[in-house]
Design a protein around this motif. Structure first.
Motif, PDB file in Angstrom:
ATOM      1  N   GLY A 157       0.532  -1.376   0.170  1.00  0.00           N
ATOM      2  CA  GLY A 157       0.492  -0.094  -0.734  1.00  0.00           C
ATOM      3  C   GLY A 157       1.029   1.374   0.353  1.00  0.00           C
ATOM      4  N   VAL A 158       2.047   1.244  -0.161  1.00  0.00           N
ATOM      5  CA  VAL A 158       3.363   2.376  -0.075  1.00  0.00           C
ATOM      6  C   VAL A 158       3.972   2.457  -0.790  1.00  0.00           C
ATOM      7  CG1 VAL A 158       2.469   2.577   2.077  1.00  0.00           C
ATOM      8  CG2 VAL A 158       4.808   1.438   1.720  1.00  0.00           C
ATOM      9  N   ASP A 159       4.510   3.648  -1.694  1.00  0.00           N
ATOM     10  CA  ASP A 159       5.588   3.882  -2.940  1.00  0.00           C
ATOM     11  C   ASP A 159       6.581   4.912  -1.911  1.00  0.00           C
ATOM     12  OD1 ASP A 159       6.452   2.379  -4.408  1.00  0.00           O
ATOM     13  OD2 ASP A 159       4.993   3.558  -6.361  1.00  0.00           O
ATOM     14  N   ALA A 160       7.873   4.207  -1.541  1.00  0.00           N
ATOM     15  CA  ALA A 160       8.629   5.728  -1.063  1.00  0.00           C
ATOM     16  C   ALA A 160       9.973   6.443  -2.845  1.00  0.00           C
ATOM     17  CB  ALA A 160       9.654   4.909  -0.158  1.00  0.00           C
ATOM     18  N   GLY A 219       3.553   0.964   7.610  1.00  0.00           N
ATOM     19  CA  GLY A 219       3.056   1.865   5.921  1.00  0.00           C
ATOM     20  C   GLY A 219       2.869   2.631   6.292  1.00  0.00           C
ATOM     21  N   LEU A 220       2.463   3.489   7.262  1.00  0.00           N
ATOM     22  CA  LEU A 220       0.683   3.915   7.992  1.00  0.00           C
ATOM     23  C   LEU A 220       1.240   5.333   8.542  1.00  0.00           C
ATOM     24  CD1 LEU A 220      -1.809   5.465   8.362  1.00  0.00           C
ATOM     25  CD2 LEU A 220      -1.999   4.004  10.207  1.00  0.00           C
ATOM     26  N   GLN A 221       2.991   4.605   9.580  1.00  0.00           N
ATOM     27  CA  GLN A 221       3.962   6.181   9.801  1.00  0.00           C
ATOM     28  C   GLN A 221       4.923   6.548   8.942  1.00  0.00           C
ATOM     29  OE1 GLN A 221       3.034   6.911  13.018  1.00  0.00           O
ATOM     30  NE2 GLN A 221       1.308   5.279  12.636  1.00  0.00           N
ATOM     31  N   MET A 222       5.436   5.763   8.074  1.00  0.00           N
ATOM     32  CA  MET A 222       5.480   5.832   6.848  1.00  0.00           C
ATOM     33  C   MET A 222       5.025   7.537   6.142  1.00  0.00           C
ATOM     34  SD  MET A 222       8.296   4.040   4.443  1.00  0.00           S
ATOM     35  CE  MET A 222       9.617   4.817   3.969  1.00  0.00           C
ATOM     36  N   LEU A 223       3.828   6.931   5.915  1.00  0.00           N
ATOM     37  CA  LEU A 223       3.063   7.712   4.858  1.00  0.00           C
ATOM     38  C   LEU A 223       3.278   9.483   5.984  1.00  0.00           C
ATOM     39  CD1 LEU A 223       0.398   5.632   3.659  1.00  0.00           C
ATOM     40  CD2 LEU A 223       2.065   6.704   2.670  1.00  0.00           C
ATOM     41  N   VAL A 230       0.557   6.517  -0.996  1.00  0.00           N
ATOM     42  CA  VAL A 230      -0.397   5.250  -1.191  1.00  0.00           C
ATOM     43  C   VAL A 230       0.465   4.729  -2.679  1.00  0.00           C
ATOM     44  CG1 VAL A 230      -2.156   4.984  -1.345  1.00  0.00           C
ATOM     45  CG2 VAL A 230      -1.979   6.686  -0.086  1.00  0.00           C
ATOM     46  N   TYR A 231       0.050   3.468  -3.090  1.00  0.00           N
ATOM     47  CA  TYR A 231       1.058   2.895  -4.271  1.00  0.00           C
ATOM     48  C   TYR A 231      -0.493   3.102  -4.935  1.00  0.00           C
ATOM     49  CZ  TYR A 231       2.336  -0.722  -6.829  1.00  0.00           C
ATOM     50  OH  TYR A 231       3.296  -1.183  -7.732  1.00  0.00           O
ATOM     51  N   ALA A 237      -2.458  -3.407  -6.933  1.00  0.00           N
ATOM     52  CA  ALA A 237      -2.419  -3.091  -5.475  1.00  0.00           C
ATOM     53  C   ALA A 237      -3.054  -3.449  -4.261  1.00  0.00           C
ATOM     54  CB  ALA A 237      -2.995  -1.113  -4.932  1.00  0.00           C
ATOM     55  N   GLU A 238      -2.272  -3.783  -3.095  1.00  0.00           N
ATOM     56  CA  GLU A 238      -2.531  -4.558  -2.100  1.00  0.00           C
ATOM     57  C   GLU A 238      -2.635  -3.672  -0.826  1.00  0.00           C
ATOM     58  OE1 GLU A 238      -3.808  -7.880  -1.682  1.00  0.00           O
ATOM     59  OE2 GLU A 238      -2.475  -7.987  -3.711  1.00  0.00           O
ATOM     60  N   PHE A 239      -3.798  -4.183  -0.572  1.00  0.00           N
ATOM     61  CA  PHE A 239      -3.825  -3.371   1.162  1.00  0.00           C
ATOM     62  C   PHE A 239      -4.676  -3.879   2.351  1.00  0.00           C
ATOM     63  CE2 PHE A 239      -4.113   0.291  -2.205  1.00  0.00           C
ATOM     64  CZ  PHE A 239      -3.202   1.693  -1.277  1.00  0.00           C
ATOM     65  N   GLY A 240      -4.401  -3.695   3.398  1.00  0.00           N
ATOM     66  CA  GLY A 240      -4.948  -4.757   4.264  1.00  0.00           C
ATOM     67  C   GLY A 240      -6.685  -4.332   4.212  1.00  0.00           C
ATOM     68  N   LYS A 241      -7.234  -5.265   5.342  1.00  0.00           N
ATOM     69  CA  LYS A 241      -8.289  -5.236   5.004  1.00  0.00           C
ATOM     70  C   LYS A 241      -8.797  -3.652   5.537  1.00  0.00           C
ATOM     71  CE  LYS A 241     -12.646  -7.127   6.652  1.00  0.00           C
ATOM     72  NZ  LYS A 241     -13.187  -8.460   7.320  1.00  0.00           N
ATOM     73  N   GLY A 242      -9.417  -2.328   5.103  1.00  0.00           N
ATOM     74  CA  GLY A 242      -9.828  -1.345   5.513  1.00  0.00           C
ATOM     75  C   GLY A 242      -8.664  -0.615   5.826  1.00  0.00           C
ATOM     76  N   LEU A 243      -7.687  -0.834   5.473  1.00  0.00           N
ATOM     77  CA  LEU A 243      -6.139  -0.107   5.493  1.00  0.00           C
ATOM     78  C   LEU A 243      -6.197   2.019   3.860  1.00  0.00           C
ATOM     79  CD1 LEU A 243      -3.739  -2.418   6.256  1.00  0.00           C
ATOM     80  CD2 LEU A 243      -4.882  -0.684   7.736  1.00  0.00           C
ATOM     81  N   GLU A 244      -6.659   0.793   3.107  1.00  0.00           N
ATOM     82  CA  GLU A 244      -6.786   2.108   1.729  1.00  0.00           C
ATOM     83  C   GLU A 244      -7.119   3.634   2.520  1.00  0.00           C
ATOM     84  OE1 GLU A 244      -7.334   2.489  -2.744  1.00  0.00           O
ATOM     85  OE2 GLU A 244      -8.334   1.183  -1.265  1.00  0.00           O
ATOM     86  N   ALA A 245      -8.589   3.490   2.862  1.00  0.00           N
ATOM     87  CA  ALA A 245      -8.978   4.375   3.148  1.00  0.00           C
ATOM     88  C   ALA A 245      -8.004   5.956   4.780  1.00  0.00           C
ATOM     89  CB  ALA A 245     -10.437   5.296   4.284  1.00  0.00           C
ATOM     90  N   LYS A 246      -7.507   4.640   5.240  1.00  0.00           N
ATOM     91  CA  LYS A 246      -6.320   4.938   6.512  1.00  0.00           C
ATOM     92  C   LYS A 246      -5.426   5.452   6.084  1.00  0.00           C
ATOM     93  CE  LYS A 246      -7.896   2.404  10.487  1.00  0.00           C
ATOM     94  NZ  LYS A 246      -7.486   1.193  11.636  1.00  0.00           N
ATOM     95  N   TYR A 247      -4.536   4.998   4.999  1.00  0.00           N
ATOM     96  CA  TYR A 247      -3.381   5.242   4.347  1.00  0.00           C
ATOM     97  C   TYR A 247      -2.987   6.706   3.486  1.00  0.00           C
ATOM     98  CZ  TYR A 247      -0.804   0.856   4.915  1.00  0.00           C
ATOM     99  OH  TYR A 247      -0.272   0.029   5.551  1.00  0.00           O
ATOM    100  N   ARG A 248      -5.002   6.251   2.418  1.00  0.00           N
ATOM    101  CA  ARG A 248      -4.877   8.217   2.093  1.00  0.00           C
ATOM    102  C   ARG A 248      -5.283   9.233   2.867  1.00  0.00           C
ATOM    103  NH1 ARG A 248      -4.907   7.316  -2.757  1.00  0.00           N
ATOM    104  NH2 ARG A 248      -5.442   5.166  -3.585  1.00  0.00           N
ATOM    105  N   SER A 249      -5.698   8.988   3.594  1.00  0.00           N
ATOM    106  CA  SER A 249      -5.954   9.958   4.922  1.00  0.00           C
ATOM    107  C   SER A 249      -4.542  10.627   5.533  1.00  0.00           C
ATOM    108  CB  SER A 249      -7.189   9.485   6.058  1.00  0.00           C
ATOM    109  OG  SER A 249      -6.792  10.861   7.166  1.00  0.00           O
ATOM    110  N   ALA A 250      -3.569   9.547   5.559  1.00  0.00           N
ATOM    111  CA  ALA A 250      -2.570   9.637   6.743  1.00  0.00           C
ATOM    112  C   ALA A 250      -1.672  10.405   5.367  1.00  0.00           C
ATOM    113  CB  ALA A 250      -1.488   8.477   6.693  1.00  0.00           C
TER     114      ALA A 250
END
Length: 290
Positions: A157-160, A219-223, A230-231, A237-250
């Protein structure tokens, strides 16, 4: 002329009687011996038959069958438990389909190769299974011992920002992203929830580490730190269950607070996805064009 012997006839008769008696005695002894032998053989056969019958009956007893069934079930259960929870997996290619999206792996991070991936040594069962304190349950430190014994994990879910590879230049903040990830996870125990194996034989998953009293999504802390995006990809693209929204918000929060790579001007900003797309159709400078 010989003298007449009055006992001569009597002696001959006695000899005949004696021989007859001996013959009868021999026959009786032989007959008795045969009878005793037959009786002994018969008794032995009966004992064997009785023993076999009792042994069979013992195995056929309900309590014996139940005990054997319990022992077999327990043995199979222990083997399955070992295979699922205590068997060490040396590399990502050894992860079976039964783990993907269902199970997690525990280990210690041994190296960080890029801003969004690292290697860890699988320690099944963690400290409860003796890792870190029981003799023989240690994580190697020598590179030779670690060769082909670590799982390569790509953060889902993340891309550095990309480091320099194959003569291609590195992206701005790529080294900072690598330094941040190294400081955050190297040498720490990690739990990874795995989703798939990618084309580079890396396992794609969400990694968690303990920071103080809390378990953190790497991944969330890195964002949130502003060293990843966000990848973004059309497929894969792979995200854990319910994580994509959290990642985009971060990511939005890091941009708003101008964290990490968002601190400077975004005029010439190029995302990791755009960077890879730009170079995808162009071979590296040190590779011949085909």
């Amino acid at each position: 002329m010989p003298w007449w012997n009055p006992w001569s006839s009597t002696t001959k008769g006695d000899q005949k009687d004696e021989e007859s008696l001996r013959s009868k005695t021999t026959r009786i002894l032989n007959s008795t011996s045969e009878a005793v032998g037959e009786a002994t053989d018969s008794a032995q056969r009966r004992l064997q038959d009785a023993s076999s019958s009792s042994t069979f009956k013992a195995f056929a007893e309900p309590q014996t069958i139940i005990a054997a069934a319990i022992l077999t079930t327990a043995s199979l259960g222990l083997y399955k438990f070992y295979k699922s929870y205590l068997r060490r997996i040396p590399q990502a290619t050894g992860i079976t389909a039964g783990f993907l999206r269902k199970r997690s792996l525990v280990g210690k991070v041994t190296s960080v190769g890029d801003g969004d991936n690292f290697r860890f040594y699988h320690t099944p069962g963690g400290r409860l299974a003796g890792w870190g304190w029981f003799p023989g349950r240690r994580v190697p430190k020598d590179k030779k011992e670690l060769k082909d014994q670590t799982i390569h994990l790509r953060l889902a879910g993340v891309d550095a920002p990309e480091l320099a590879h194959f003569g291609r230049p590195s992206q701005p903040h790529a080294q900072e992203a690598l330094d941040w990830l190294t400081a955050y996870v190297l040498g720490r125990r990690v739990r990874a929830y795995v989703y798939k194996i990618d084309q580079y034989n890396r396992v794609v998953g969400t990694a968690y580490v303990w920071r103080g009293l809390f378990r953190r999504d790497v991944g969330l802390q890195m964002l949130r730190a502003g060293f990843a995006t966000v990848y973004e990809a059309k497929t894969g693209a792979e995200f854990g269950k319910g994580l994509e929204a959290k990642y985009r918000s971060a990511e939005w929060w890091a941009k708003t607070k101008r964290k990490g790579m968002w601190a400077g001007s975004r005029k010439d900003y190029e995302s990791p996805r755009e960077y890879k797309t730009r170079y995808a159709s162009t071979p590296p400078p040190d590779e011949p064009k085909v």
